[in-house]
Enzyme design. Structure first.
Site, PDB file in Angstrom:
ATOM      1  N   PRO A  10       9.859 -28.760  11.757  1.00 27.24           N
ATOM      2  CA  PRO A  10       9.760 -29.781  10.730  1.00 27.24           C
ATOM      3  C   PRO A  10       8.738 -30.869  11.029  1.00 27.24           C
ATOM      4  CG  PRO A  10      11.838 -29.963  11.933  1.00 27.24           C
ATOM      5  CD  PRO A  10      11.206 -28.654  12.333  1.00 27.24           C
ATOM      6  N   ASN A  11       8.072 -31.267   9.969  1.00 29.65           N
ATOM      7  CA  ASN A  11       7.096 -32.365   9.951  1.00 29.65           C
ATOM      8  C   ASN A  11       5.760 -32.021  10.605  1.00 29.65           C
ATOM      9  OD1 ASN A  11       8.797 -34.342   8.585  1.00 29.65           O
ATOM     10  ND2 ASN A  11      10.036 -34.236  10.444  1.00 29.65           N
ATOM     11  N   ARG A  18       0.435 -37.803  10.367  1.00 32.78           N
ATOM     12  CA  ARG A  18       1.686 -38.363  10.853  1.00 32.78           C
ATOM     13  C   ARG A  18       1.495 -38.976  12.243  1.00 32.78           C
ATOM     14  NH1 ARG A  18       5.725 -34.410  13.976  1.00 32.78           N
ATOM     15  NH2 ARG A  18       7.535 -35.747  13.990  1.00 32.78           N
ATOM     16  N   TYR A  23       0.532 -37.953  17.848  1.00 31.59           N
ATOM     17  CA  TYR A  23       0.303 -36.513  17.668  1.00 31.59           C
ATOM     18  C   TYR A  23      -1.168 -36.134  17.502  1.00 31.59           C
ATOM     19  CZ  TYR A  23       5.364 -36.536  17.055  1.00 31.59           C
ATOM     20  OH  TYR A  23       6.716 -36.692  17.253  1.00 31.59           O
ATOM     21  N   ASN A  74       7.043 -24.801  18.829  1.00 29.04           N
ATOM     22  CA  ASN A  74       7.210 -26.247  18.761  1.00 29.04           C
ATOM     23  C   ASN A  74       8.232 -26.468  17.646  1.00 29.04           C
ATOM     24  OD1 ASN A  74       7.196 -28.974  18.473  1.00 29.04           O
ATOM     25  ND2 ASN A  74       4.981 -29.195  18.358  1.00 29.04           N
ATOM     26  N   ALA A  77      11.830 -31.708  15.768  1.00 24.28           N
ATOM     27  CA  ALA A  77      13.102 -32.374  16.040  1.00 24.28           C
ATOM     28  C   ALA A  77      14.248 -31.387  16.286  1.00 24.28           C
ATOM     29  CB  ALA A  77      13.449 -33.306  14.881  1.00 24.28           C
ATOM     30  N   GLU A  98       8.122 -23.085  25.199  1.00 23.61           N
ATOM     31  CA  GLU A  98       8.483 -24.279  24.420  1.00 23.61           C
ATOM     32  C   GLU A  98       7.314 -25.250  24.505  1.00 23.61           C
ATOM     33  OE1 GLU A  98      11.964 -26.212  25.961  1.00 23.61           O
ATOM     34  OE2 GLU A  98      11.592 -28.032  24.818  1.00 23.61           O
ATOM     35  N   HIS A 100       5.502 -29.010  23.174  1.00 26.19           N
ATOM     36  CA  HIS A 100       5.520 -30.314  22.493  1.00 26.19           C
ATOM     37  C   HIS A 100       4.134 -30.919  22.626  1.00 26.19           C
ATOM     38  CE1 HIS A 100       9.796 -29.864  22.426  1.00 26.19           C
ATOM     39  NE2 HIS A 100       9.765 -29.601  23.710  1.00 26.19           N
ATOM     40  N   SER A 102       3.438 -34.146  22.182  1.00 27.07           N
ATOM     41  CA  SER A 102       3.617 -35.399  22.925  1.00 27.07           C
ATOM     42  C   SER A 102       4.422 -35.142  24.197  1.00 27.07           C
ATOM     43  CB  SER A 102       4.359 -36.412  22.036  1.00 27.07           C
ATOM     44  OG  SER A 102       5.678 -35.960  21.766  1.00 27.07           O
ATOM     45  N   ARG A 107       9.276 -40.564  25.950  1.00 27.38           N
ATOM     46  CA  ARG A 107       9.634 -41.165  24.659  1.00 27.38           C
ATOM     47  C   ARG A 107      11.136 -41.519  24.630  1.00 27.38           C
ATOM     48  NH1 ARG A 107       7.139 -37.688  19.976  1.00 27.38           N
ATOM     49  NH2 ARG A 107       7.750 -39.563  18.822  1.00 27.38           N
TER      50      ARG A 107
END
Ligand code: DHK
Length: 144
Positions: A10-11, A18, A23, A74, A77, A98, A100, A102, A107
């Site tokens: 998502p996103n 964004r 990102y 990725n 969330a 996996e 990411h 960022s 974070r």
């Protein structure tokens, strides 16, 4: 030619628009193009996808069973919430990375836990969008 599924949650369709300070400014189409180019350089067939829907991500992982040698995921969330995606990955017999964009560990605390990490053969975080081509190179070492 071994096939690698590169799956985004998502996103990530909003990549480039964004929170670019987190990102980056590359779009998901830019990332897809870089993956296609690196894949063909390495001798890997790549399939690139994105969905905002958990069930659709589960469906794509299930479709990779018996057709793909690896999955680079990725999950956005859903990384931090989805037992369903973990279960789907546990039913997949190939390699899993996996990813990411960022550094999730630098974070908010809720981003520090990943359900997917229990299944991943490797994890890449904090390398920006370059993480995708790094992941493909790691996959090539495993599946070629
Ligand atoms: C992307 C997201 O959408 C977040 O929900 C994750 C991840 C981090 C990334 O860094 O690519 O927490």
């Amino acid at each position: 030619m071994p096939k690698i599924l590169i799956l985004n949650g998502p996103n990530l369709n909003l990549l480039g628009q964004r929170q670019p300070e987190i990102y980056g400014s590359e779009t998901l189409d830019d990332v897809a193009a870089a993956c296609a180019e690196t894949g063909s350089e390495l001798g890997l067939e790549t399939e690139f996808g994105q969905s905002n829907h958990e069930g659709e991500i589960v469906d794509r992982i299930q479709q990779a069973r018996g057709t793909c040698e690896g999955i680079i995921i990725n999950a956005g969330a859903y990384t931090h919430t989805s037992v369903a995606i973990l279960d789907a990955l546990n039913a997949f017999e190939g390699r899993v990375i996996e990813l990411h964009i960022s550094n999730v560990h630098a974070r908010e605390p809720f981003r520090h836990h990943s359900y997917i990490a229990a299944r991943a053969d490797g994890v890449i975080a904090g390398c920006g969008t370059m993480g995708y081509t790094l992941a493909l190179r790691r996959m090539a070492g495993w599946v070629l």
